[in-house]
Design a protein around this motif. Structure first.
Motif, PDB file in Angstrom:
ATOM      1  N   GLU A 141      -0.437  41.223 -36.805  1.00 23.84           N
ATOM      2  CA  GLU A 141      -0.584  41.895 -35.520  1.00 23.84           C
ATOM      3  C   GLU A 141      -0.896  40.940 -34.368  1.00 23.84           C
ATOM      4  O   GLU A 141      -0.448  41.178 -33.242  1.00 23.84           O
ATOM      5  N   GLN A 190       7.096  50.208 -31.478  1.00 22.44           N
ATOM      6  CA  GLN A 190       6.278  49.192 -30.856  1.00 22.44           C
ATOM      7  C   GLN A 190       4.900  49.740 -30.512  1.00 22.44           C
ATOM      8  O   GLN A 190       4.763  50.863 -30.036  1.00 22.44           O
ATOM      9  N   GLY A 216       1.942  37.821 -34.944  1.00 20.18           N
ATOM     10  CA  GLY A 216       3.276  38.403 -34.869  1.00 20.18           C
ATOM     11  C   GLY A 216       4.216  37.967 -35.975  1.00 20.18           C
ATOM     12  O   GLY A 216       5.439  38.037 -35.819  1.00 20.18           O
ATOM     13  N   ASP A 259       6.347  38.283 -39.312  1.00 17.53           N
ATOM     14  CA  ASP A 259       6.975  39.406 -39.982  1.00 17.53           C
ATOM     15  C   ASP A 259       6.748  39.310 -41.488  1.00 17.53           C
ATOM     16  O   ASP A 259       6.535  38.228 -42.030  1.00 17.53           O
ATOM     17  N   GLN A 305      12.473  41.579 -34.731  1.00 17.95           N
ATOM     18  CA  GLN A 305      11.868  42.423 -33.715  1.00 17.95           C
ATOM     19  C   GLN A 305      11.774  43.845 -34.231  1.00 17.95           C
ATOM     20  O   GLN A 305      12.712  44.349 -34.838  1.00 17.95           O
ATOM     21  N   PRO A 318      -3.296  34.911 -29.704  1.00 15.85           N
ATOM     22  CA  PRO A 318      -2.069  34.818 -30.506  1.00 15.85           C
ATOM     23  C   PRO A 318      -1.621  33.386 -30.783  1.00 15.85           C
ATOM     24  O   PRO A 318      -1.190  33.076 -31.900  1.00 15.85           O
TER      25      PRO A 318
END
Length: 316
Positions: free
Chosen positions: A275, A29, A278, A280, A3, A238
């Motif tokens: 983006e 964020q 999501g 990483d 996160q 997403p």
């Protein structure tokens, strides 16, 4: 999944969230984007006064979002012999100051939106701004084409920005260099290499005009940028972006490096995986194959004629 630091602060220390974004803006964020629908942007123009950068070049004069500032894509690109090259930090900072960009003002990027290839320009500018430390960023989903399709107002009156005194804080968190990629090819480090180009480039049947030779990176997977679009120019949701990534085994802990010819199509894959989905640790190989092909590093899918010439030069 990792996160962002801003999320952690928001959960544990709400009062410290603003301070955290000042201390480490590149990891805060993004509550403005990463995508914004034309109608939503229209509403925010009245309420939040975001800065709108129109990257279309000459098309700006023919009609643009009222108040938008002209910021041609070329200002964010490298020289003709290596268009994907990252702009020197001092040059980029001067460009952003001239455009009136500040760290605290939300910023929307507008591209033409007539093809899925066109989206790569907006994604590359987004990546550049995010790497510069900006956090409140969005791409107008569907670009100017979608804006006009919704009969939203346009203007032919140019906007002169008020110069800013922004001090960018560049981070290499989302950047892969030629040395980084060469280390992966040689087995000295690990990463999943993703070629965002159409199959003809991946297979060595086509090459960019500035590339020294056709081909791809050894061990790379082909994930054409166009897979991340629905109806041609609107990006997938997403869940679909994650599904596409998982199908290719990309949703893992290994770093992912997106590349193409000049870091344009690759910026779309980076944006979709990082983006939208999501994931990483997704990086953009900015120089991409134009930069890589100018080295003597190993390549794959090089046609026989080119490989023979390479063998003559290298003595292999």
């Amino acid at each position: 999944m990792f996160q962002p630091r801003g999320d952690v602060m928001k959960i544990l220390f709400p009062a410290a969230l603003a301070l955290a974004s000042l201390v480490s803006p590149a990891f805060a964020q993004n509550t403005f984007g990463p995508l914004i629908a034309p109608e939503a942007l229209s509403e925010k123009l009245e309420a939040d006064a975001p800065l709108v950068l129109d990257i279309r070049g000459d098309a700006y004069a023919e009609g643009h979002i009222p108040g938008a500032v002209s910021a041609p894509y070329a200002q964010f690109r490298g020289p003709a012999d290596n268009p994907g090259q990252v702009i020197p930090e001092d040059q980029l900072e001067a460009t952003l100051r001239g455009l009136g960009v500040t760290m605290d003002r939300p910023l929307a990027i507008v591209h033409e939106g007539d093809t899925d290839t066109d989206f790569g320009a907006a994604a590359r500018v987004y990546w550049t701004l995010k790497s510069s430390g900006l956090t409140q960023l969005a791409i107008v989903d569907g670009g100017m084409t979608a804006w006009e399709a919704e009969s939203l107002p346009t203007s032919t009156e140019g906007s002169t920005p008020t110069p800013s005194e922004i001090d960018i804080a560049w981070t290499d968190k989302w950047l892969a260099t030629t040395d980084d990629v060469a280390a992966v090819v040689k087995g000295e480090s690990e990463a999943t290499l993703v070629d965002a180009r159409p199959a003809s480039f991946f297979e060595g049947k086509q090459s960019h005009g500035a590339a020294e030779r056709p081909g791809t990176l050894p061990g790379a997977q082909n994930l054409t940028h166009s897979e991340f679009f629905k109806d041609g120019t609107r990006t997938v949701d997403p869940e679909t972006a994650r599904s596409i990534s998982e199908r290719l085994g990309l949703a893992s802990d290994r770093p992912i490096v997106s590349f193409c010819n000049t870091g344009h199509w690759a910026a779309t894959d980076w944006f979709a995986m990082s983006e939208i989905a999501g994931l990483d640790n997704v990086k953009l190989y900015a120089d991409s194959m134009v930069g890589y092909s100018k080295t003597d590093n190993e390549m794959a899918n090089v046609p026989g004629l080119f490989q023979n010439l390479i063998n003559q030069v290298t003595g292999n």
